[in-house]
Design a protein around this motif. Structure first.
Motif, PDB file in Angstrom:
ATOM      1  N   ARG A 104      35.601  19.485  67.196  1.00  0.00           N
ATOM      2  CA  ARG A 104      34.796  20.267  68.145  1.00  0.00           C
ATOM      3  C   ARG A 104      33.912  21.269  67.403  1.00  0.00           C
ATOM      4  O   ARG A 104      32.760  21.474  67.758  1.00  0.00           O
ATOM      5  N   GLU A 105      34.483  21.895  66.370  1.00  0.00           N
ATOM      6  CA  GLU A 105      33.710  22.877  65.607  1.00  0.00           C
ATOM      7  C   GLU A 105      32.565  22.215  64.843  1.00  0.00           C
ATOM      8  O   GLU A 105      31.469  22.770  64.767  1.00  0.00           O
ATOM      9  N   VAL A 106      32.806  21.038  64.287  1.00  0.00           N
ATOM     10  CA  VAL A 106      31.736  20.307  63.587  1.00  0.00           C
ATOM     11  C   VAL A 106      30.601  19.997  64.566  1.00  0.00           C
ATOM     12  O   VAL A 106      29.417  20.176  64.242  1.00  0.00           O
ATOM     13  N   LEU A 107      30.946  19.551  65.768  1.00  0.00           N
ATOM     14  CA  LEU A 107      29.910  19.263  66.770  1.00  0.00           C
ATOM     15  C   LEU A 107      29.153  20.532  67.148  1.00  0.00           C
ATOM     16  O   LEU A 107      27.926  20.517  67.258  1.00  0.00           O
ATOM     17  N   ALA A 108      29.877  21.622  67.325  1.00  0.00           N
ATOM     18  CA  ALA A 108      29.222  22.883  67.683  1.00  0.00           C
ATOM     19  C   ALA A 108      28.267  23.330  66.575  1.00  0.00           C
ATOM     20  O   ALA A 108      27.144  23.777  66.859  1.00  0.00           O
ATOM     21  N   GLU A 109      28.687  23.175  65.322  1.00  0.00           N
ATOM     22  CA  GLU A 109      27.828  23.559  64.198  1.00  0.00           C
ATOM     23  C   GLU A 109      26.592  22.670  64.127  1.00  0.00           C
ATOM     24  O   GLU A 109      25.483  23.140  63.872  1.00  0.00           O
ATOM     25  N   ARG A 110      26.771  21.369  64.355  1.00  0.00           N
ATOM     26  CA  ARG A 110      25.623  20.453  64.367  1.00  0.00           C
ATOM     27  C   ARG A 110      24.642  20.852  65.466  1.00  0.00           C
ATOM     28  O   ARG A 110      23.430  20.805  65.270  1.00  0.00           O
ATOM     29  N   ARG A 111      25.157  21.250  66.612  1.00  0.00           N
ATOM     30  CA  ARG A 111      24.284  21.661  67.721  1.00  0.00           C
ATOM     31  C   ARG A 111      23.551  22.953  67.380  1.00  0.00           C
ATOM     32  O   ARG A 111      22.368  23.104  67.697  1.00  0.00           O
ATOM     33  N   ARG A 112      24.256  23.883  66.743  1.00  0.00           N
ATOM     34  CA  ARG A 112      23.591  25.134  66.333  1.00  0.00           C
ATOM     35  C   ARG A 112      22.472  24.831  65.339  1.00  0.00           C
ATOM     36  O   ARG A 112      21.366  25.370  65.452  1.00  0.00           O
ATOM     37  N   ALA A 113      22.745  23.968  64.372  1.00  0.00           N
ATOM     38  CA  ALA A 113      21.730  23.619  63.365  1.00  0.00           C
ATOM     39  C   ALA A 113      20.553  22.907  64.020  1.00  0.00           C
ATOM     40  O   ALA A 113      19.388  23.182  63.689  1.00  0.00           O
ATOM     41  N   ARG A 114      20.846  21.992  64.938  1.00  0.00           N
ATOM     42  CA  ARG A 114      19.778  21.283  65.654  1.00  0.00           C
ATOM     43  C   ARG A 114      18.920  22.262  66.419  1.00  0.00           C
ATOM     44  O   ARG A 114      17.683  22.215  66.362  1.00  0.00           O
ATOM     45  N   ASN A 115      19.565  23.194  67.115  1.00  0.00           N
ATOM     46  CA  ASN A 115      18.824  24.171  67.894  1.00  0.00           C
ATOM     47  C   ASN A 115      17.969  25.056  66.992  1.00  0.00           C
ATOM     48  O   ASN A 115      16.806  25.337  67.305  1.00  0.00           O
ATOM     49  N   ASP A 116      18.532  25.497  65.875  1.00  0.00           N
ATOM     50  CA  ASP A 116      17.768  26.320  64.927  1.00  0.00           C
ATOM     51  C   ASP A 116      16.530  25.578  64.423  1.00  0.00           C
ATOM     52  O   ASP A 116      15.444  26.158  64.309  1.00  0.00           O
ATOM     53  N   THR A 117      16.694  24.289  64.127  1.00  0.00           N
ATOM     54  CA  THR A 117      15.554  23.483  63.657  1.00  0.00           C
ATOM     55  C   THR A 117      14.493  23.386  64.741  1.00  0.00           C
ATOM     56  O   THR A 117      13.297  23.565  64.472  1.00  0.00           O
ATOM     57  N   LEU A 118      14.913  23.115  65.966  1.00  0.00           N
ATOM     58  CA  LEU A 118      13.939  23.005  67.059  1.00  0.00           C
ATOM     59  C   LEU A 118      13.227  24.334  67.313  1.00  0.00           C
ATOM     60  O   LEU A 118      12.013  24.353  67.545  1.00  0.00           O
ATOM     61  N   VAL A 119      13.959  25.432  67.255  1.00  0.00           N
ATOM     62  CA  VAL A 119      13.329  26.750  67.442  1.00  0.00           C
ATOM     63  C   VAL A 119      12.270  26.975  66.366  1.00  0.00           C
ATOM     64  O   VAL A 119      11.162  27.450  66.650  1.00  0.00           O
ATOM     65  N   ARG A 120      12.603  26.621  65.121  1.00  0.00           N
ATOM     66  CA  ARG A 120      11.641  26.780  64.018  1.00  0.00           C
ATOM     67  C   ARG A 120      10.399  25.913  64.263  1.00  0.00           C
ATOM     68  O   ARG A 120       9.268  26.367  64.055  1.00  0.00           O
ATOM     69  N   LEU A 121      10.601  24.671  64.697  1.00  0.00           N
ATOM     70  CA  LEU A 121       9.470  23.782  64.962  1.00  0.00           C
ATOM     71  C   LEU A 121       8.630  24.283  66.133  1.00  0.00           C
ATOM     72  O   LEU A 121       7.394  24.226  66.087  1.00  0.00           O
ATOM     73  N   LEU A 122       9.293  24.778  67.163  1.00  0.00           N
ATOM     74  CA  LEU A 122       8.561  25.289  68.322  1.00  0.00           C
ATOM     75  C   LEU A 122       7.765  26.551  67.982  1.00  0.00           C
ATOM     76  O   LEU A 122       6.711  26.805  68.570  1.00  0.00           O
ATOM     77  N   ALA A 123       8.245  27.323  67.029  1.00  0.00           N
ATOM     78  CA  ALA A 123       7.540  28.543  66.633  1.00  0.00           C
ATOM     79  C   ALA A 123       6.164  28.240  66.055  1.00  0.00           C
ATOM     80  O   ALA A 123       5.286  29.105  66.048  1.00  0.00           O
ATOM     81  N   ALA A 124       5.960  27.010  65.585  1.00  0.00           N
ATOM     82  CA  ALA A 124       4.658  26.626  65.027  1.00  0.00           C
ATOM     83  C   ALA A 124       3.620  26.373  66.122  1.00  0.00           C
ATOM     84  O   ALA A 124       2.431  26.285  65.835  1.00  0.00           O
TER      85      ALA A 124
END
Length: 155
Positions: free
Chosen positions: A97-117
């Motif tokens: 569960r923690e691995v999935l949560a971390e993957r989701r956090r990383a995915r979200n961080d990447t999308l936020v960075r891409l959207l900031a452009a």
């Protein structure tokens, strides 16, 4: 593009899915099948290896090997079926569960960075399109809306 032709909509959805998947793929991390299997166990609870294999579209021996790797990594465990003591199920562990949560956090961080452009106007337009598209795509795919509004729960 005709905005109502199923073939045109399908092509656009596939292009969007591919572009997003390519931008989020971590080639150093776990495979898509591994992440999808863990996500399925999280959503559906403990399952038989044969059910996991069928749901993920892989051969049963391949899923058995994957489950063995997940057990070795501490991400999944085998448990008895309370309804039938002869049956063994695969269940997600807290570490999984923690691995999935971390993957989701990383995915979200990447999308936020891409959207900031994007400009504010572009983000507003994309946000509006997502609020319209997400419930329709979920319904089309036969997925229930998550409680509390749209929140993707994929790996």
């Amino acid at each position: 593009m005709d905005e109502t032709e199923p073939e045109d909509i399908a092509a656009a959805l596939a292009e969007i899915a591919g572009a997003v998947a390519r931008s989020l793929t971590d080639r150093r991390g776990m495979s898509f099948t591994t992440a999808a299997t863990l996500s399925r166990l999280e959503r559906e609870g403990p399952l038989r290896v044969t059910a996991l294999a069928a749901a993920e579209g892989v051969a049963q021996p391949s899923m058995t090997q994957l489950v063995q790797r997940l057990e070795t990594q501490g991400l999944a465990t085998r448990v008895g079926d309370p309804a039938d003591g002869r049956v063994t199920l695969v269940a997600l562990t807290d570490a999984g569960r923690e691995v999935l949560a971390e993957r989701r956090r990383a995915r979200n961080d990447t999308l936020v960075r891409l959207l900031a452009a994007l400009s504010e106007e572009e983000r507003r337009a994309l946000g509006s399109a997502m609020r319209t598209a997400l419930p329709l795509v979920r319904r089309m795919a036969g997925e229930p809306a998550p409680p509390g509004g749209p929140r993707p729960e994929t790996a």
